[in-house]
Design an enzyme around this catalytic site. Structure first.
Site, PDB file in Angstrom:
ATOM      1  N   SER A  68       0.834  -1.222   0.000  1.00  0.00           N
ATOM      2  CA  SER A  68       0.000   0.000   0.000  1.00  0.00           C
ATOM      3  C   SER A  68       0.859   1.259   0.000  1.00  0.00           C
ATOM      4  O   SER A  68       0.511   2.253  -0.645  1.00  0.00           O
ATOM      5  CB  SER A  68      -0.956   0.009   1.185  1.00  0.00           C
ATOM      6  OG  SER A  68      -0.274   0.185   2.411  1.00  0.00           O
ATOM      7  N   ASN A  69       1.982   1.244   0.695  1.00  0.00           N
ATOM      8  CA  ASN A  69       2.872   2.411   0.675  1.00  0.00           C
ATOM      9  C   ASN A  69       3.525   2.571  -0.692  1.00  0.00           C
ATOM     10  O   ASN A  69       3.665   3.698  -1.187  1.00  0.00           O
ATOM     11  CB  ASN A  69       3.938   2.300   1.757  1.00  0.00           C
ATOM     12  CG  ASN A  69       3.424   2.741   3.109  1.00  0.00           C
ATOM     13  OD1 ASN A  69       3.239   3.925   3.372  1.00  0.00           O
ATOM     14  ND2 ASN A  69       3.135   1.777   3.955  1.00  0.00           N
ATOM     15  N   LEU A  73      11.189  -6.695   5.009  1.00  0.00           N
ATOM     16  CA  LEU A  73      11.346  -7.390   6.292  1.00  0.00           C
ATOM     17  C   LEU A  73      12.700  -8.038   6.490  1.00  0.00           C
ATOM     18  O   LEU A  73      12.879  -8.811   7.423  1.00  0.00           O
ATOM     19  CB  LEU A  73      10.220  -8.420   6.463  1.00  0.00           C
ATOM     20  CG  LEU A  73       8.809  -7.840   6.474  1.00  0.00           C
ATOM     21  CD1 LEU A  73       7.787  -8.930   6.765  1.00  0.00           C
ATOM     22  CD2 LEU A  73       8.683  -6.704   7.489  1.00  0.00           C
ATOM     23  N   HIS A  95       8.724   3.234   9.744  1.00  0.00           N
ATOM     24  CA  HIS A  95       8.438   2.304  10.834  1.00  0.00           C
ATOM     25  C   HIS A  95       7.096   2.690  11.440  1.00  0.00           C
ATOM     26  O   HIS A  95       6.857   3.887  11.692  1.00  0.00           O
ATOM     27  CB  HIS A  95       9.552   2.344  11.884  1.00  0.00           C
ATOM     28  CG  HIS A  95       9.373   1.345  12.983  1.00  0.00           C
ATOM     29  ND1 HIS A  95       9.574  -0.011  12.794  1.00  0.00           N
ATOM     30  CD2 HIS A  95       8.981   1.494  14.266  1.00  0.00           C
ATOM     31  CE1 HIS A  95       9.301  -0.648  13.930  1.00  0.00           C
ATOM     32  NE2 HIS A  95       8.956   0.241  14.840  1.00  0.00           N
ATOM     33  N   ASP A 126      16.245   0.053  12.575  1.00  0.00           N
ATOM     34  CA  ASP A 126      15.512   1.177  13.194  1.00  0.00           C
ATOM     35  C   ASP A 126      16.399   2.111  14.005  1.00  0.00           C
ATOM     36  O   ASP A 126      15.946   2.705  14.979  1.00  0.00           O
ATOM     37  CB  ASP A 126      14.395   0.620  14.095  1.00  0.00           C
ATOM     38  CG  ASP A 126      13.492  -0.317  13.331  1.00  0.00           C
ATOM     39  OD1 ASP A 126      13.012  -1.287  13.940  1.00  0.00           O
ATOM     40  OD2 ASP A 126      13.292  -0.089  12.124  1.00  0.00           O
ATOM     41  N   GLU A 177       1.016   6.991   7.226  1.00  0.00           N
ATOM     42  CA  GLU A 177       2.060   6.564   6.286  1.00  0.00           C
ATOM     43  C   GLU A 177       1.759   7.041   4.873  1.00  0.00           C
ATOM     44  O   GLU A 177       2.619   7.599   4.176  1.00  0.00           O
ATOM     45  CB  GLU A 177       2.189   5.037   6.302  1.00  0.00           C
ATOM     46  CG  GLU A 177       2.691   4.480   7.604  1.00  0.00           C
ATOM     47  CD  GLU A 177       2.737   2.969   7.618  1.00  0.00           C
ATOM     48  OE1 GLU A 177       1.939   2.315   6.902  1.00  0.00           O
ATOM     49  OE2 GLU A 177       3.596   2.426   8.330  1.00  0.00           O
TER      50      GLU A 177
HETATM   51  N1  LIG Z   1      19.890  -2.160   7.834  1.00  0.00           N
HETATM   52  C1  LIG Z   1      18.576  -1.978   8.020  1.00  0.00           C
HETATM   53  N2  LIG Z   1      17.695  -2.773   7.382  1.00  0.00           N
HETATM   54  C2  LIG Z   1      16.354  -2.593   7.556  1.00  0.00           C
HETATM   55  C3  LIG Z   1      15.870  -1.601   8.436  1.00  0.00           C
HETATM   56  C4  LIG Z   1      16.832  -0.766   9.106  1.00  0.00           C
HETATM   57  O1  LIG Z   1      16.458   0.161   9.866  1.00  0.00           O
HETATM   58  N3  LIG Z   1      18.155  -0.990   8.873  1.00  0.00           N
HETATM   59  N4  LIG Z   1      14.493  -1.452   8.654  1.00  0.00           N
HETATM   60  C5  LIG Z   1      13.694  -2.634   8.321  1.00  0.00           C
HETATM   61  C6  LIG Z   1      12.228  -2.429   8.494  1.00  0.00           C
HETATM   62  N5  LIG Z   1      11.870  -2.805   9.877  1.00  0.00           N
HETATM   63  C7  LIG Z   1      11.390  -1.827  10.714  1.00  0.00           C
HETATM   64  O2  LIG Z   1      11.107  -0.686  10.328  1.00  0.00           O
HETATM   65  C8  LIG Z   1      12.025  -4.141  10.319  1.00  0.00           C
HETATM   66  C9  LIG Z   1      11.647  -5.179   9.464  1.00  0.00           C
HETATM   67  C10 LIG Z   1      11.799  -6.505   9.876  1.00  0.00           C
HETATM   68  C11 LIG Z   1      12.327  -6.799  11.129  1.00  0.00           C
HETATM   69  C12 LIG Z   1      12.520  -8.226  11.538  1.00  0.00           C
HETATM   70  O3  LIG Z   1      12.605  -8.531  12.720  1.00  0.00           O
HETATM   71  N6  LIG Z   1      12.594  -9.110  10.536  1.00  0.00           N
HETATM   72  C13 LIG Z   1      12.763 -10.566  10.810  1.00  0.00           C
HETATM   73  C14 LIG Z   1      12.542 -11.391   9.532  1.00  0.00           C
HETATM   74  C15 LIG Z   1      11.070 -11.353   9.125  1.00  0.00           C
HETATM   75  C16 LIG Z   1      10.810 -12.155   7.844  1.00  0.00           C
HETATM   76  O4  LIG Z   1      11.798 -12.572   7.167  1.00  0.00           O
HETATM   77  O5  LIG Z   1       9.615 -12.362   7.522  1.00  0.00           O
HETATM   78  C17 LIG Z   1      14.176 -10.851  11.327  1.00  0.00           C
HETATM   79  O6  LIG Z   1      15.113 -10.078  11.021  1.00  0.00           O
HETATM   80  O7  LIG Z   1      14.293 -11.888  11.998  1.00  0.00           O
HETATM   81  C18 LIG Z   1      12.675  -5.776  11.995  1.00  0.00           C
HETATM   82  C19 LIG Z   1      12.508  -4.440  11.600  1.00  0.00           C
HETATM   83  C20 LIG Z   1      14.040  -3.157   6.937  1.00  0.00           C
HETATM   84  N7  LIG Z   1      15.479  -3.380   6.870  1.00  0.00           N
HETATM   85  N1  LIG Z   2       9.265  -2.511  10.823  1.00  0.00           N
HETATM   86  C1  LIG Z   2       8.874  -2.411   9.455  1.00  0.00           C
HETATM   87  C2  LIG Z   2       7.367  -2.380   9.344  1.00  0.00           C
HETATM   88  O1  LIG Z   2       6.666  -2.887  10.196  1.00  0.00           O
HETATM   89  N2  LIG Z   2       6.899  -1.758   8.259  1.00  0.00           N
HETATM   90  C3  LIG Z   2       5.491  -1.629   8.073  1.00  0.00           C
HETATM   91  O2  LIG Z   2       5.018  -2.608   7.163  1.00  0.00           O
HETATM   92  C4  LIG Z   2       3.802  -2.101   6.598  1.00  0.00           C
HETATM   93  C5  LIG Z   2       3.849  -2.357   5.110  1.00  0.00           C
HETATM   94  O3  LIG Z   2       2.577  -2.091   4.588  1.00  0.00           O
HETATM   95  P1  LIG Z   2       2.397  -2.049   2.992  1.00  0.00           P
HETATM   96  O4  LIG Z   2       3.024  -3.318   2.447  1.00  0.00           O
HETATM   97  O5  LIG Z   2       0.905  -2.004   2.812  1.00  0.00           O
HETATM   98  O6  LIG Z   2       3.087  -0.812   2.494  1.00  0.00           O
HETATM   99  C6  LIG Z   2       3.739  -0.599   6.921  1.00  0.00           C
HETATM  100  O7  LIG Z   2       2.783  -0.343   7.939  1.00  0.00           O
HETATM  101  C7  LIG Z   2       5.132  -0.301   7.431  1.00  0.00           C
HETATM  102  O8  LIG Z   2       5.183   0.739   8.406  1.00  0.00           O
END
Ligand SMILES: Nc1nc2c(c(=O)[nH]1)N[C@@H](CN(C=O)c1ccc(C(=O)N[C@@H](CCC(=O)O)C(=O)O)cc1)CN2
Ligand SMILES: NCC(=O)N[C@@H]1O[C@H](COP(=O)([O-])[O-])[C@@H](O)[C@H]1O
EC number: 2.1.2.2
Length: 188
Positions: free
Chosen positions: A13-14, A85, A104, A145, A174
């Site tokens: 959606s974003n 992710l 985030h 983050d 968002e």
């Molecule tokens: N180097 C960076 N990479 C990413 C960041 C960041 O800040 N620095 N932000 C993330 C997005 N995010 C939060 O905003 C986030 C996304 C996913 C996870 C997480 O715990 N992921 C799992 C795996 C999940 C899966 O594979 O389905 C994990 O690492 O075990 C935490 C925060 C995007 N990348």
């Molecule tokens: N920590 C990362 C995280 O949680 N990101 C979140 O995933 C969603 C993606 O929605 P979308 O696929 O509909 O754009 C959004 O809400 C974004 O903030």
């Protein structure tokens, strides 16, 4: 014309809102969508929008410069993480200094880090009985983050709110702000 590459893992959606924002724009375009989940809705959006999509291969992503070269060959100006992710590896972070951003769905530094994504974030915020939540748009560094904050916007939480109703409030923020920040960064 600036080139935006979006990384996403989910519904998209974003990504759709950013695509819509720059439709018929002379400033920028979404030139590539990269995804690590073959079933993700964002890939359907890419197809419907005629935007090249790339299904990310895990070993190539974490162990090589393959996607850095792909992004550089596409003259990418800004990398936008939109529900992506996986942790972006250091080599990619360093290849695009201050040119990778993330959104985030909470007010960092609270409710961030490994395991804090999507519904898990909203569940934790509701469980903690917070009176407000919001979004954080930030630069991406090697940690989850932890990068410099670009923007935070807040929303109130009522006792009647659930993780689902909170998610809806967060998505509205968002969709309102991410495209605006992307344009601001590309024109400053
Ligand atoms: N180097 C960076 N990479 C990413 C960041 C960041 O800040 N620095 N932000 C993330 C997005 N995010 C939060 O905003 C986030 C996304 C996913 C996870 C997480 O715990 N992921 C799992 C795996 C999940 C899966 O594979 O389905 C994990 O690492 O075990 C935490 C925060 C995007 N990348
Ligand atoms: N920590 C990362 C995280 O949680 N990101 C979140 O995933 C969603 C993606 O929605 P979308 O696929 O509909 O754009 C959004 O809400 C974004 O903030």
């Amino acid at each position: 014309m600036k080139n935006i590459a979006i990384f996403a893992s989910g519904a998209g959606s974003n990504a759709q809102k950013i695509i819509d924002h720059f439709r018929n724009s002379s400033i920028a375009r979404v030139s590539m969508i990269l995804c690590n989940k073959p079933e993700a809705g964002v890939l359907n959006i890419a197809q419907q929008e005629g935007i090249p999509s790339v299904l990310i291969e895990k070993e190539l992503f974490f162990r090589t410069d393959h996607y850095i070269k792909l992004l550089q060959d596409a003259a990418t100006d800004l990398v936008v993480l939109a529900g992506f992710l996986w942790k972006v590896p250091a080599n990619l972070v360093h290849a695009f200094p201050d040119r990778i951003i993330n959104i985030h769905p909470a007010l960092l530094p609270k409710y961030g880090g490994k395991g804090m994504y999507g519904h898990f974030v909203h569940e934790a915020v509701i469980l903690a009985k917070e009176s407000e939540s919001g979004i954080t748009i930030h630069f991406v560094n090697e940690k989850y983050d932890d990068g410099a904050t670009i923007l935070q916007e807040r929303c109130s939480i009522t006792p009647e709110d659930t993780p689902e109703t909170l998610a809806a409030k967060i998505h509205l923020l968002e969709h309102q702000w991410y495209p605006v920040i992307v344009e601001r960064l590309l024109t400053s």
